[in-house]
Design an enzyme around this catalytic site. Structure first.
Site, PDB file in Angstrom:
ATOM      1  N   LEU A 195     -24.119  37.039  14.115  1.00  0.00           N
ATOM      2  CA  LEU A 195     -23.318  38.135  13.560  1.00  0.00           C
ATOM      3  C   LEU A 195     -22.949  37.897  12.098  1.00  0.00           C
ATOM      4  O   LEU A 195     -22.549  38.823  11.389  1.00  0.00           O
ATOM      5  CB  LEU A 195     -22.036  38.316  14.383  1.00  0.00           C
ATOM      6  N   SER A 239      -8.280  42.340  22.816  1.00  0.00           N
ATOM      7  CA  SER A 239      -7.701  41.365  23.742  1.00  0.00           C
ATOM      8  C   SER A 239      -6.181  41.463  23.791  1.00  0.00           C
ATOM      9  O   SER A 239      -5.528  41.835  22.795  1.00  0.00           O
ATOM     10  CB  SER A 239      -8.105  39.959  23.309  1.00  0.00           C
ATOM     11  N   TYR A 271      -7.831  33.248  17.396  1.00  0.00           N
ATOM     12  CA  TYR A 271      -8.630  34.213  18.164  1.00  0.00           C
ATOM     13  C   TYR A 271      -7.925  35.578  18.232  1.00  0.00           C
ATOM     14  O   TYR A 271      -8.516  36.624  17.928  1.00  0.00           O
ATOM     15  CB  TYR A 271      -8.876  33.634  19.562  1.00  0.00           C
ATOM     16  N   LYS A 327      -8.779  39.454  16.724  1.00  0.00           N
ATOM     17  CA  LYS A 327      -8.784  40.695  17.506  1.00  0.00           C
ATOM     18  C   LYS A 327      -7.871  41.740  16.847  1.00  0.00           C
ATOM     19  O   LYS A 327      -8.140  42.932  16.897  1.00  0.00           O
ATOM     20  CB  LYS A 327      -8.352  40.411  18.950  1.00  0.00           C
TER      21      LYS A 327
HETATM   22  C1  15L Z   1      -9.148  36.583  26.545  1.00  0.00           C
HETATM   23  O1  15L Z   1      -9.138  37.315  25.553  1.00  0.00           O
HETATM   24  C2  15L Z   1     -10.198  35.570  26.771  1.00  0.00           C
HETATM   25  O2  15L Z   1     -11.423  35.935  26.163  1.00  0.00           O
HETATM   26  C3  15L Z   1     -10.430  35.302  28.238  1.00  0.00           C
HETATM   27  O3  15L Z   1     -11.224  34.158  28.384  1.00  0.00           O
HETATM   28  C4  15L Z   1      -9.131  35.132  29.021  1.00  0.00           C
HETATM   29  O4  15L Z   1      -8.558  33.917  28.717  1.00  0.00           O
HETATM   30  C5  15L Z   1      -8.203  36.294  28.753  1.00  0.00           C
HETATM   31  O5  15L Z   1      -8.068  36.590  27.377  1.00  0.00           O
HETATM   32  C6  15L Z   1      -6.813  36.091  29.341  1.00  0.00           C
HETATM   33  O6  15L Z   1      -5.820  36.199  28.622  1.00  0.00           O
HETATM   34  O7  15L Z   1      -6.734  35.854  30.548  1.00  0.00           O
END
Ligand code: 15L
Length: 273
Positions: A50, A109, A139, A143
């Protein structure tokens, strides 16, 4: 756009993609699969990074929509997140703009809003998809960036996006927290299908954020915006409650999983570079 034909699925080697690969074709979508490495079970899949804007643009050419699951899906160093998630998603939107693709569905997320306090138990309050960003990790920050990028490209270039703030998408709930945050594989496909096909006309915004969980009895999240795009969840994590509680026991109310949406992510340290 009402019925996309060809859909680019980035991150096609991942767990969420596996659920979608098994279900979206039956809902009328022809998938073009892409990941950073070739997929052993899909010889026609595309392999590219990407971070490579030309490769991203080539992958997007001729599709009707993109479902963007690509990038790093757990906490990582800022540098790794910056490349795969921040630059990667930017390249995707630039490619989509340049190639005239109208619709993107982004795997957002709960970690974009991970520091949001949970509603008091028994209050009946639910957290809406308009909850302000409170990222809990590098992370989660990426998002949150993706949501803002979608907003910019909606306002400036007219590109339609549904960002799904996914709770926990696994075959079954794996923890007590997931009795609240679970998104079943079937509901995930139903929600992505709705996100691909819903007309994003007022009152829905050209960039619409929805919460992504099943119809869980213990939900913290409100699904009204998801329902407004046509999502009709059919599963409930409660079906697994006895099994999950037998393994993990009830959650201490002081535990971070019982206090903040992002649960233990809010306490994670990024790995050392
Ligand atoms: C997420 O965004 C993750 O990618 C996934 O692996 C989980 O950990 C999920 O959140 C979560 O909060 O359960």
């Amino acid at each position: 756009m009402t019925e996309p034909r060809t859909v680019l699925l980035t991150g096609a080697a991942g767990g969420v993609a596996a659920h979608l690969r098994a279900r979206l074709p039956a809902l009328g979508h022809r998938l073009r699969l892409a990941d950073v490495r070739p997929l052993a079970d899909a010889p026609a899949s595309l392999a590219f990074d990407l971070r490579d804007p030309d490769a991203v643009r080539e992958a997007v050419r001729g599709v009707d929509a993109v479902v963007h699951l690509g990038g790093i899906s757990l906490e990582d160093t800022f540098e790794n997140i910056l490349g795969a998630n921040v630059q990667g998603t930017y390249h995707l939107y630039e490619a989509v703009r340049a190639e005239g693709v109208r619709r993107v569905v982004v795997a957002g997320s709960n970690h974009a809003v991970g520091f949001t306090p949970l509603p008091a138990p028994g209050s009946g309050d639910l957290i809406g998809a308009d909850a302000p960003q409170r990222p809990d990790t590098n992370y989660g920050l990426s998002k949150a960036f993706a949501e803002n990028l979608a907003s910019l490209y909606a306002d400036r270039h007219g590109i339609e996006t549904v960002t799904i703030r996914i709770g926990s998408c696994f075959e079954e709930p794996r923890s007590v927290r997931m009795l609240s945050t679970w998104l079943s594989p079937g509901d995930c496909a139903r929600l992505v299908h709705a996100a691909l096909t819903a007309p994003l006309a007022p009152p829905l915004a050209r960039h619409t954020v929805v919460n992504g969980i099943s119809a869980n009895t213990r939900a913290w999240w409100d699904l009204s915006t998801a329902r407004a795009i046509g999502y009709r969840p059919q599963d409930d994590a409660e079906e697994y409650a006895e099994k999950v509680l037998a393994v993990h026991g009830p959650l201490d109310p002081g535990h971070v999983d019982a206090r903040l949406i992002g649960g233990h992510f809010t306490e994670l340290e990024p790995p050392r570079a």
